[in-house]
Scaffold this motif. Structure first.
Motif, mmCIF file in Angstrom:
data_model
loop_
_atom_site.group_PDB
_atom_site.id
_atom_site.type_symbol
_atom_site.label_atom_id
_atom_site.label_comp_id
_atom_site.label_asym_id
_atom_site.label_seq_id
_atom_site.Cartn_x
_atom_site.Cartn_y
_atom_site.Cartn_z
ATOM 1 N N TYR A 242 0.850 -1.194 0.000
ATOM 2 C CA TYR A 242 0.000 0.000 0.000
ATOM 3 C C TYR A 242 0.876 1.231 0.000
ATOM 4 C CZ TYR A 242 -4.148 2.702 0.668
ATOM 5 O OH TYR A 242 -5.181 3.567 0.477
ATOM 6 N N ALA A 243 0.435 2.237 -0.725
ATOM 7 C CA ALA A 243 1.252 3.434 -0.918
ATOM 8 C C ALA A 243 1.618 4.094 0.390
ATOM 9 C CB ALA A 243 0.513 4.426 -1.812
ATOM 10 N N GLY A 244 0.708 4.087 1.346
ATOM 11 C CA GLY A 244 0.975 4.839 2.557
ATOM 12 C C GLY A 244 1.385 4.004 3.742
ATOM 13 N N PHE A 245 1.460 2.684 3.609
ATOM 14 C CA PHE A 245 1.765 1.858 4.752
ATOM 15 C C PHE A 245 3.195 2.093 5.224
ATOM 16 C CE2 PHE A 245 -1.417 -1.565 3.228
ATOM 17 C CZ PHE A 245 -2.432 -0.686 3.477
ATOM 18 N N ASN A 246 3.326 2.506 6.466
ATOM 19 C CA ASN A 246 4.615 2.717 7.103
ATOM 20 C C ASN A 246 5.460 3.791 6.436
ATOM 21 O OD1 ASN A 246 4.038 0.557 8.852
ATOM 22 N ND2 ASN A 246 4.749 -0.902 7.317
ATOM 23 N N ALA A 247 4.861 4.559 5.522
ATOM 24 C CA ALA A 247 5.623 5.602 4.841
ATOM 25 C C ALA A 247 5.589 6.876 5.653
ATOM 26 C CB ALA A 247 5.072 5.849 3.446
ATOM 27 N N ALA A 248 6.439 7.796 5.286
ATOM 28 C CA ALA A 248 6.471 9.095 5.956
ATOM 29 C C ALA A 248 6.269 10.165 4.913
ATOM 30 C CB ALA A 248 7.804 9.294 6.667
ATOM 31 N N PRO A 249 5.015 10.353 4.430
ATOM 32 C CA PRO A 249 4.777 11.295 3.345
ATOM 33 C C PRO A 249 4.967 12.728 3.797
ATOM 34 C CG PRO A 249 2.698 10.516 4.230
ATOM 35 C CD PRO A 249 3.787 9.735 4.923
ATOM 36 N N VAL B 68 -5.676 1.016 8.618
ATOM 37 C CA VAL B 68 -5.661 0.446 7.269
ATOM 38 C C VAL B 68 -4.223 0.107 6.912
ATOM 39 C CG1 VAL B 68 -6.223 0.841 4.853
ATOM 40 C CG2 VAL B 68 -7.686 1.803 6.633
ATOM 41 N N ASN B 69 -3.902 -1.173 6.953
ATOM 42 C CA ASN B 69 -2.575 -1.633 6.587
ATOM 43 C C ASN B 69 -2.699 -2.791 5.595
ATOM 44 O OD1 ASN B 69 -3.364 -3.826 8.198
ATOM 45 N ND2 ASN B 69 -2.355 -2.973 10.002
ATOM 46 N N ARG B 70 -1.572 -3.399 5.287
ATOM 47 C CA ARG B 70 -1.578 -4.452 4.282
ATOM 48 C C ARG B 70 -2.438 -5.639 4.715
ATOM 49 N NH1 ARG B 70 3.861 -7.345 1.868
ATOM 50 N NH2 ARG B 70 2.929 -8.176 -0.039
ATOM 51 N N ARG B 71 -2.371 -5.986 5.987
ATOM 52 C CA ARG B 71 -3.169 -7.111 6.486
ATOM 53 C C ARG B 71 -4.654 -6.796 6.391
ATOM 54 N NH1 ARG B 71 -1.523 -9.495 12.220
ATOM 55 N NH2 ARG B 71 0.307 -9.990 10.903
ATOM 56 N N PHE B 72 -5.027 -5.567 6.746
ATOM 57 C CA PHE B 72 -6.432 -5.155 6.655
ATOM 58 C C PHE B 72 -6.912 -5.259 5.211
ATOM 59 C CE2 PHE B 72 -9.696 -1.922 5.977
ATOM 60 C CZ PHE B 72 -10.554 -2.115 7.048
ATOM 61 N N GLY C 16 -5.710 -7.138 2.766
ATOM 62 C CA GLY C 16 -5.814 -8.531 2.348
ATOM 63 C C GLY C 16 -7.059 -9.201 2.889
ATOM 64 N N PHE C 17 -7.372 -8.937 4.167
ATOM 65 C CA PHE C 17 -8.564 -9.533 4.769
ATOM 66 C C PHE C 17 -9.832 -9.050 4.078
ATOM 67 C CE2 PHE C 17 -12.107 -8.947 7.755
ATOM 68 C CZ PHE C 17 -12.340 -10.272 8.126
ATOM 69 N N VAL C 18 -9.923 -7.729 3.834
ATOM 70 C CA VAL C 18 -11.124 -7.170 3.214
ATOM 71 C C VAL C 18 -11.319 -7.713 1.802
ATOM 72 C CG1 VAL C 18 -12.208 -5.042 2.381
ATOM 73 C CG2 VAL C 18 -11.097 -5.088 4.618
ATOM 74 N N MET C 19 -10.235 -7.770 1.022
ATOM 75 C CA MET C 19 -10.355 -8.237 -0.346
ATOM 76 C C MET C 19 -10.720 -9.713 -0.400
ATOM 77 S SD MET C 19 -10.094 -5.479 -1.880
ATOM 78 C CE MET C 19 -10.379 -6.236 -3.478
ATOM 79 N N ALA C 20 -10.153 -10.525 0.493
ATOM 80 C CA ALA C 20 -10.492 -11.941 0.529
ATOM 81 C C ALA C 20 -11.961 -12.136 0.925
ATOM 82 C CB ALA C 20 -9.574 -12.674 1.505
ATOM 83 N N ALA C 21 -12.401 -11.382 1.938
ATOM 84 C CA ALA C 21 -13.798 -11.481 2.367
ATOM 85 C C ALA C 21 -14.745 -11.014 1.276
ATOM 86 C CB ALA C 21 -14.002 -10.653 3.636
ATOM 87 N N ALA C 22 -14.395 -9.937 0.581
ATOM 88 C CA ALA C 22 -15.249 -9.427 -0.487
ATOM 89 C C ALA C 22 -15.325 -10.416 -1.644
ATOM 90 C CB ALA C 22 -14.713 -8.083 -0.986
ATOM 91 N N LEU C 23 -14.202 -11.035 -1.989
ATOM 92 C CA LEU C 23 -14.203 -12.018 -3.070
ATOM 93 C C LEU C 23 -15.095 -13.205 -2.728
ATOM 94 C CD1 LEU C 23 -13.104 -12.968 -5.793
ATOM 95 C CD2 LEU C 23 -11.140 -13.953 -4.578
ATOM 96 N N GLY C 24 -14.972 -13.702 -1.499
ATOM 97 C CA GLY C 24 -15.833 -14.807 -1.077
ATOM 98 C C GLY C 24 -17.301 -14.423 -1.071
ATOM 99 N N PHE C 25 -17.585 -13.219 -0.601
ATOM 100 C CA PHE C 25 -18.970 -12.727 -0.553
ATOM 101 C C PHE C 25 -19.567 -12.656 -1.953
ATOM 102 C CE2 PHE C 25 -22.072 -9.252 -0.613
ATOM 103 C CZ PHE C 25 -22.872 -9.554 0.483
ATOM 104 N N LEU D 182 -14.982 1.738 2.724
ATOM 105 C CA LEU D 182 -14.910 3.169 3.002
ATOM 106 C C LEU D 182 -13.579 3.523 3.660
ATOM 107 C CD1 LEU D 182 -18.414 4.327 4.330
ATOM 108 C CD2 LEU D 182 -17.225 5.119 2.283
ATOM 109 N N ALA D 183 -13.135 2.680 4.591
ATOM 110 C CA ALA D 183 -11.840 2.933 5.231
ATOM 111 C C ALA D 183 -10.717 2.908 4.191
ATOM 112 C CB ALA D 183 -11.590 1.890 6.322
ATOM 113 N N LEU D 184 -10.781 1.973 3.232
ATOM 114 C CA LEU D 184 -9.781 1.938 2.165
ATOM 115 C C LEU D 184 -9.863 3.194 1.305
ATOM 116 C CD1 LEU D 184 -9.987 -1.781 0.939
ATOM 117 C CD2 LEU D 184 -8.445 -0.780 2.620
ATOM 118 N N ASP D 185 -11.074 3.668 1.056
ATOM 119 C CA ASP D 185 -11.245 4.901 0.283
ATOM 120 C C ASP D 185 -10.611 6.090 1.001
ATOM 121 O OD1 ASP D 185 -12.662 3.763 -1.841
ATOM 122 O OD2 ASP D 185 -14.574 3.958 -0.793
#
Length: 303
Positions: free
Chosen positions: A19-26, A197-201, A203-212, A254-257
């Motif tokens: 993710y572009a902003g994960f752990n970065a210091a923009p 909102v991090n990489r794990r979040f 991955g979890f959201v996308m996996a859950a959305a795909l299954g849904f 929404l959190a990802l947005d």
């Protein structure tokens, strides 16, 4: 930011799944320098000066040639929160306008409900195609996004009118209030840091959305070819459960947005990226609204 609709992914996630902003210091309005603690900054086009054309000062070389020290980078043309708010308001305004017109001009009485519903489904299919086209474009097309909003509004107006008239009086307003409450709640939770909102979040959201989505697709196919309610995932007690799950997934999107918008502003994304942020927010809000509308319909049909 690389925008997609809610069932795929979001701009801000680099091609290497970071993710572009994960752990970065923009740095707001300036370059974000990759650090050893940010393994994902390599895939972020805004994170490194060499790969971020918006982090460069086009007048720095000219300043040096004239013997003057380089000035701070200009901020003209970079995305701001105000840009996102204005573009989102415009997109949602078009959607609400066409929804209101379709509600008023397409009757849903017993004699005309079939024709109106057919028009609504046709508008939904066109809107879906337009959304997919924009999702896979590298640049925002305001005309395409607003056209999508117009057709999506026709579909929402027809469906809302049918549910409000034949299933539950006031269902549309209840769904609107529910959507607004979810938006406000997620925004407050995100700004307060309760949602990380991090990489794990992601991955979890996308996996859950795909299954849904796979489950809902299978249920739809069984309903079309087998009749009835298919596997029952959209009716009765199971329908209520999956309706709640759908709303929770929408809240996660929404959190990802919000993270997408925050990173775009911090990394100096160009102003036209605000249209992509508005597009993503609109898709997510439509998702949540439809889940609320379906949930209200199920609860009222069980009375």
């Amino acid at each position: 930011m690389r925008s997609r609709n809610p069932v795929f992914s979001r701009r801000g996630f680099s091609r290497d799944n970071g993710y572009a902003g994960f752990n970065a210091a923009p740095q707001a309005g300036g370059p974000a320098v990759a650090t050893q603690g940010n393994p994902y900054a390599q895939g972020n086009p805004y994170a490194q000066p060499a790969g971020n054309p918006y982090a460069q000062n086009p007048y720095a070389q000219q300043d040096l040639q004239h013997g003057a020290p380089p000035q701070a980078p200009v901020t003209t043309g970079r995305m701001t929160i105000d840009d996102v708010v204005m573009r989102t308001a415009t997109t949602l305004g078009v959607l609400i306008l066409t929804a209101a017109l379709s509600w008023a001009l397409l009757p849903v009485d017993q004699a005309n409900v079939g024709r109106s519903y057919g028009i609504g489904i046709g508008a939904a299919l066109i809107g879906m195609v337009l959304a997919l086209v924009q999702s896979f474009k590298r640049k925002a097309s305001p005309a395409l996004i607003l056209t999508y909003a117009a057709f999506e509004g026709v579909f929402l107006g027809v469906v809302s009118s049918i549910v409000d008239t034949h299933v539950a009086d006031g269902a549309a307003m209840q769904a609107v209030l529910g959507t607004m409450a979810v938006f406000a709640g997620v925004l407050v939770a995100y700004k307060a840091g309760w949602i990380r909102v991090n990489r794990r979040f992601y991955g979890f959201v996308m996996a859950a959305a795909l299954g849904f989505i796979l489950l809902m697709t299978v249920n739809l196919l069984f309903a079309v070819f087998g009749g009835g309610d298919g596997l029952g995932f959209r009716s009765g007690a199971l329908g209520v459960v999956f309706g709640v799950v759908g709303i929770i997934l929408g809240a996660c999107f929404l959190a990802l947005d919000f993270k997408q918008v925050e990173d775009g502003v911090a990394y100096g994304a160009p102003r036209e990226e605000a249209w992509l942020a508005a597009f993503g927010l609109t898709l997510t809000l439509v998702w949540i609204y439809l889940e609320f509308l379906r949930l209200i319909s199920i609860l009222n049909s069980n009375d």
